[in-house]
Write a protein that holds these residues in place. Structure first.
Motif, short mmCIF file in Angstrom:
data_model
loop_
_atom_site.label_atom_id
_atom_site.label_comp_id
_atom_site.label_asym_id
_atom_site.label_seq_id
_atom_site.Cartn_x
_atom_site.Cartn_y
_atom_site.Cartn_z
N LEU A 11 30.11 73.03 6.18
CA LEU A 11 28.93 73.17 5.32
C LEU A 11 29.31 72.81 3.89
CD1 LEU A 11 26.03 74.19 4.75
CD2 LEU A 11 27.02 76.48 4.48
N VAL A 12 28.49 71.99 3.28
CA VAL A 12 28.75 71.57 1.90
C VAL A 12 27.43 71.40 1.18
CG1 VAL A 12 28.74 69.10 2.45
CG2 VAL A 12 30.07 69.92 0.49
N SER A 17 31.71 66.68 -0.98
CA SER A 17 32.51 65.78 -0.16
C SER A 17 33.09 66.52 1.04
CB SER A 17 33.66 65.20 -0.98
OG SER A 17 33.19 64.47 -2.09
N LEU A 18 33.33 65.76 2.08
CA LEU A 18 34.00 66.27 3.27
C LEU A 18 34.90 65.18 3.83
CD1 LEU A 18 31.23 68.16 5.28
CD2 LEU A 18 33.24 69.17 4.21
N ARG A 19 35.89 65.62 4.59
CA ARG A 19 36.79 64.68 5.26
C ARG A 19 36.80 65.00 6.74
NH1 ARG A 19 41.76 62.42 3.03
NH2 ARG A 19 42.97 61.42 4.67
N LEU A 85 27.48 63.54 -0.55
CA LEU A 85 26.73 63.86 0.66
C LEU A 85 25.30 64.30 0.32
CD1 LEU A 85 29.57 65.57 2.65
CD2 LEU A 85 28.18 63.68 3.50
N GLU A 86 24.41 63.94 1.22
CA GLU A 86 22.99 64.24 1.06
C GLU A 86 22.52 65.08 2.24
OE1 GLU A 86 21.46 60.29 1.17
OE2 GLU A 86 22.29 59.71 -0.80
N PRO A 87 21.45 65.86 2.07
CA PRO A 87 20.95 66.63 3.22
C PRO A 87 20.66 65.76 4.43
CG PRO A 87 19.94 67.39 1.18
CD PRO A 87 20.75 66.17 0.83
N VAL A 124 24.70 69.62 5.26
CA VAL A 124 24.61 69.44 3.81
C VAL A 124 23.38 70.17 3.32
CG1 VAL A 124 24.55 67.79 1.92
CG2 VAL A 124 25.68 67.17 4.07
N SER A 125 23.58 71.16 2.49
CA SER A 125 22.46 71.94 1.98
C SER A 125 21.95 71.32 0.68
CB SER A 125 22.90 73.38 1.72
OG SER A 125 23.93 73.41 0.75
#
Length: 126
Positions: A11-12, A17-19, A85-87, A124-125
Motif C-alpha cells: 500500500l502506498v 514509489s514501490l519496487r 504511482l496513481e490510484p 495506491v490510495s
C-alpha cells in the motif's frame, strides 16, 4: 519446470514509489522475455513492461516514463521500479516469463512455455 517468485507490492499513497521483484527458479535452460502484467478488478490482464534476454524493453503507454524494468540474467531476476504511482495503478501485478527448455536426447530446444507468478497486490490510495 520453472517457478516465479514475486516480492514487493503493498500500500502506498499517490505519488509514492514501490519496487516489485521477481525471481525465476527451478529447471532453467533459456529464459526469454520476462515481464510484469497487472489486473485490476473487473478488467483484463494487461502488460505493464517486459524485457528480453538482451535488454530490449517494452512499456505500456500508461507507464508514461514512471516505471523502469531491469533484469539480471545471471540470477534470472527482474525488478520493476514504479514511481509517481496513481490510484489507477491499483491492481494485482503478475510476473511472467517465457522459457525454452532443452531436450538433451534430441539436442534441440523445446517449444516456448510461459509461466506466471501468483501475483502481488499493489494498492495506491488517493
Amino acid at each position: 519446470q520453472v517457478q516465479l517468485r514475486e516480492s514487493g507490492g503493498g500500500l502506498v499513497q499517490a505519488g509514492g514509489s514501490l519496487r516489485l521483484s521477481c525471481a525465476a527458479f527451478g529447471r532453467i535452460y533459456s529464459m526469454k522475455t520476462m515481464g510484469w502484467y497487472r489486473q485490476a478488478p473487473g478488467k483484463q490482464r494487461e502488460l505493464v513492461a517486459d524485457i528480453d534476454s538482451v535488454g530490449i524493453r517494452t512499456y505500456a503507454n500508461f507507464v508514461k516514463g514512471r516505471f523502469t524494468i531491469s533484469r539480471d540474467n545471471a540470477k534470472n531476476t527482474i525488478d520493476l521500479i514504479m514511481n509517481r504511482l496513481e490510484p489507477e495503478d491499483t491492481a494485482v501485478y503478475y510476473c511472467h516469463a517465457d522459457h525454452n527448455d532443452y531436450d538433451y536426447a534430441l539436442e534441440i530446444e523445446r517449444d516456448l512455455e510461459e509461466y506466471w507468478g501468483q501475483g502481488t497486490q499493489v494498492t495506491v490510495s488517493a
